[in-house]
Structure formats: C-alpha cells, structure tokens
Design an enzyme around this catalytic site. Sequence first.
Site, PDB file in Angstrom:
ATOM      1  N   TYR A 125       0.829  -1.208   0.000  1.00 15.06           N
ATOM      2  CA  TYR A 125       0.000   0.000   0.000  1.00 15.06           C
ATOM      3  C   TYR A 125       0.860   1.253   0.000  1.00 15.06           C
ATOM      4  O   TYR A 125       2.040   1.202   0.301  1.00 15.06           O
ATOM      5  CB  TYR A 125      -0.935  -0.015   1.201  1.00 15.06           C
TER       6      TYR A 125
ATOM      7  N   SER B 178       8.503   1.339   6.780  1.00 16.35           N
ATOM      8  CA  SER B 178       8.149   0.589   5.585  1.00 16.35           C
ATOM      9  C   SER B 178       6.853  -0.140   5.863  1.00 16.35           C
ATOM     10  O   SER B 178       6.545  -0.458   7.006  1.00 16.35           O
ATOM     11  CB  SER B 178       9.245  -0.406   5.233  1.00 16.35           C
ATOM     12  N   LYS B 179       6.123  -0.369   4.786  1.00 16.44           N
ATOM     13  CA  LYS B 179       4.811  -0.980   5.012  1.00 16.44           C
ATOM     14  C   LYS B 179       4.959  -2.411   5.527  1.00 16.44           C
ATOM     15  O   LYS B 179       4.110  -2.904   6.244  1.00 16.44           O
ATOM     16  CB  LYS B 179       3.982  -0.932   3.734  1.00 16.44           C
ATOM     17  N   ARG B 180       6.062  -3.043   5.162  1.00 20.11           N
ATOM     18  CA  ARG B 180       6.199  -4.433   5.586  1.00 20.11           C
ATOM     19  C   ARG B 180       6.478  -4.570   7.068  1.00 20.11           C
ATOM     20  O   ARG B 180       5.933  -5.411   7.749  1.00 20.11           O
ATOM     21  CB  ARG B 180       7.263  -5.154   4.765  1.00 20.11           C
TER      22      ARG B 180
ATOM     23  N   GLY C 148       3.286  -2.325   9.144  1.00 16.55           N
ATOM     24  CA  GLY C 148       1.870  -2.669   9.025  1.00 16.55           C
ATOM     25  C   GLY C 148       1.005  -1.515   8.570  1.00 16.55           C
ATOM     26  O   GLY C 148       1.492  -0.461   8.166  1.00 16.55           O
TER      27      GLY C 148
END
Length: 493
Positions: free
Chosen positions: A15, A246-248, A251
């Site tokens: 995202y 980071s999105k990883r 979350g």
Amino acid sequence: MSEVRVRFPPSPTGYLHIGGARTAIYNWLFAKKHGGKMILRIEDTDAERSTTESIDGIINGLTWLGVTWDEGPYFQSDHAAEHRAAANRLVAEGHAYKCFCTKEELDAKREVAIAAKTTYMYDRTCCRLTSDEITAREQAGTPYVIRIKIPDRQGALSFTDQVYGRIDRPYHDIEDFVIVRSNGMPLYLLSNVVDDIRDRITHVIRGQDGLVNTPKQILLYEALGAQVPVFAHMSLTLDPKKAKISKRSHGEVVTVQFYREHGFIPWALVNFLVLLGWAPGDDREILTPEELIAAFSLEGLSKANAVFNYNKDDLKFFTDPKAINLNAHYLRTMPVEELAALVKPELQTAGLWTAAYEDDRRAWFLTTLALIRDRFHTLLDFAVLGRAYFADDYPVDPTAIQKNIAKHEKIAEWLGLLASRFADLAEFTKETTEQATRELAAELEIKPGLLINGTRTVVTGQVAGPGLFDILVTIGRDRVVDRLRRTAEIVGR
Ligand code: GLU
C-alpha cells in the site's frame, strides 16, 4: 529553464505508506510551483512482488490526498524491450559489455577477496575479452549479463544534490554494475534511467536511500548521451524508534488508507506530511494548498530524517498529536458544506444517514455539524461521539455516568421533573430551556450544574460537549423530553 517535469515512480509491492505519500506530495508541490508536469510511473518490473491491488491502492491513496498527476500512470513493464535495446546500444557503443563469468567463478573471486579482507569488486575479466573470444562464447550460447563499463577516469564523479550538497564518488570505487540479467531482464537502475529520459524528467526528487544509486545513474545518463536531471534527495521518514518506515515492518498503521479509515481529512494529512522534513521558512504550520504551493522550495527540505510518531496501541490517538491537532483544526474550521460531504459517508457506514439531510433537514444537519464539531478530532467522531444527534440508540460514556449520575440518588426524579417543565414551555429555545433549568434547580435547592450535567449525560451520552442549551435546541424538544423521562433506562444501558 525548460518545462519542469517530475515523477513519482512507486514500486507496487504494497500500500501507499506515509513515506511514499510524502515523496509524492513534494514532487507534486514542486511541479505545481513551477507550472510543470507530474508523471506517475508504476515501476512494476518485479513481476513477482507487484500486485494490481497495490497499484489500485497507490492510485486511490493519491487521489484521496488530492495529489494529482498530469501524465500516466505509465507502466515500467511496458518498456522492457526499450530498456534492453538501450543496453544493447550501450554495448554496441562500448559503454557496456557482455559478461560471461559464471556464478561459481564470481563466488570464488568474492571468497578470495573476503579471505584477504578486501572489498570485492568485479575484476573486469570480460571487459578484456577480444572480439573473437566474445563471438566464440556467443556462438556457444554461453549465458551472459550486461555490465556497464565505468569510464577509466581519475578522481571522483561529482554532483550537487539540492539537499545534501556536493557529493564525490571516486570512479575506482564504482563497480562495473550489471544492467541486464542473464535471463534478459533489465535491472531497475537501467529501467529507471531509461524511463526518466523518455519521460523527459528534469528533477528527480526522491528518498535519501536513492542517493547510493545516483552516481551509477549519472554514468548511465552520460553513456546514453542524455542530459542529467537535477537531483534532490529528501530525508527519510523514521518511526519513533528511528527505524525507516516501511509498510512491511510497520503494518497498516503507516498507510494512507489507515488515515482515511480513521477519519482524516485529506488536506490535514498532506499539511502534516509536508511539514515532516520541510519548513516554509517562517513559523506557519497551517497552509492552504495555494499557500503551500507558493511557499514550497527544495531549499526548505531538511537533511535531518523526519521522525513520525505514531501509536498503534491507541486508536483514538494512533498518530502524532500534531497530525491529530491539524486534523481537528481543519475539521473545526472548514466550510460546513465541505465538512458535510466528508461526514456523509461516515454516517452512511454507521447506518445513521438519511436522504433528508440533503433535503428538508439540510439546515438542521448543517447546524448540528457546526455545533458538535468543536470538540471532535476526526471524522469518525461524528458517528461515534455524535451518535446521539443522529439516532436514539446511543451508548452512554461510563465516566459521564460516574460523574454526573451515579452520585446523585434522585437524579432520575429531577430529570423527570425537568422533562415536564420542558414539555410545558411555550417555546423551546436556548433561553427558555436555560431559565426552566435554573428555576427548577432553585426550587429543588440544588446547583443548576447537577441538572445541566445530568441532562448532558442522558441526552448526548457524553461527559463534555457544546453548551447544553444549544444541544437541547438542536436535538429538539420531543427527543429531549423523551430521553429525560427515560433517564433510568438510558443510563442503566
Ligand atoms: N521505484 C523506486 C522506489 O519505489 C523509485 C526510486 C526513484 O525515485 O528513483 O523506491
């Protein structure tokens, strides 16, 4: 200066997170400021990790923020043949070469370097092949990668970054890097540059993590005979523990979508993100789009990484207090008609919407929003904290019960009496309700505050809010009288 052309080239592997949004916003502001163009390019060459869901998320996120682009979305994967052709041209012109070394050979050399405690760098074996040797390998079908040939120059490659200033990278430190894999897939560094050249990008504004690639990319521009763009690397967005966001690893709480779902006004988020790492040069913290575009410049970008405070354990205040306060500011001051458009979907989702709010109850709806927004922080508050204005089944805050109801044995009786006074009023206004409340308090020999706080609790379910008599008029006599008469039932719920 020729037309300013900037780009936002996300890799669609997740995202849109707030760091990416910040990059997009800076590019967009820069384009707007200079009457230039913003290009949206989806860098989807990593087929395994790229998803259409992510592409949709990026496009929806940008659209929601109000970050517009003039061209695109272009897709990097549509240009793979062009990237390969560019590599072949570089080989033909002597700026790149085919490297036939096997993985085993390279690994062995790397191990020797590690054992000798020196830094491994490709030793250019294949750069020294004669044309006969190359032809023989090609005819034998030996797999090869394409490597760029770093020019044999003394000294350093220098460039001036608009944020970090002059950067020098000694030529002898730059490896002959791979631009096409043995399976024919062009590498990101090449694709990115070829696309930037085709898209006629004049300014590359991106995260500071791109800085390590810049010298190699400049060499690619030179080898391809193209004009090198201006580079501006912006500081990174870090989490409260100073790790890169980071999105990883962080979350959904760092995604733009999360803000959208948690009642943010798009411009409030833009305003907040812009100030993470950029300052207008004065102490303004609230800027309209026009003001921001006028004030924006690369010089205002900070070198220091921006820390983004968020708290995933407290969803009411899940983000930086500054962000919440900015959101509250916009929510409380924006034209109420605009606010109404943002509140509508919230009420719809909560099952509290009626078409009458756009018809014969429009005036009531707007007055109500204008009244209740003063203590609200997010759009979610309208359907949650403001539920009693739009429905008869609303929860009552236990703190309110404890403070205003539980301590007073006779409160239900008193509020029942007040209900009768209200029912008998010739007119139900701010003034008449206040007078009736104070008169009853005097007769009962209690403080008016007891009736006022008790009524607020029963009628709105909240411990605080706008002035009570404004609330009563807004909620309306019938509902107020009914609720007061049902005090025991309502607070016992
Ligand atoms: N696709 C790259 C990324 O998402 C873009 C880097 C650049 O702006 O050159 O990090």
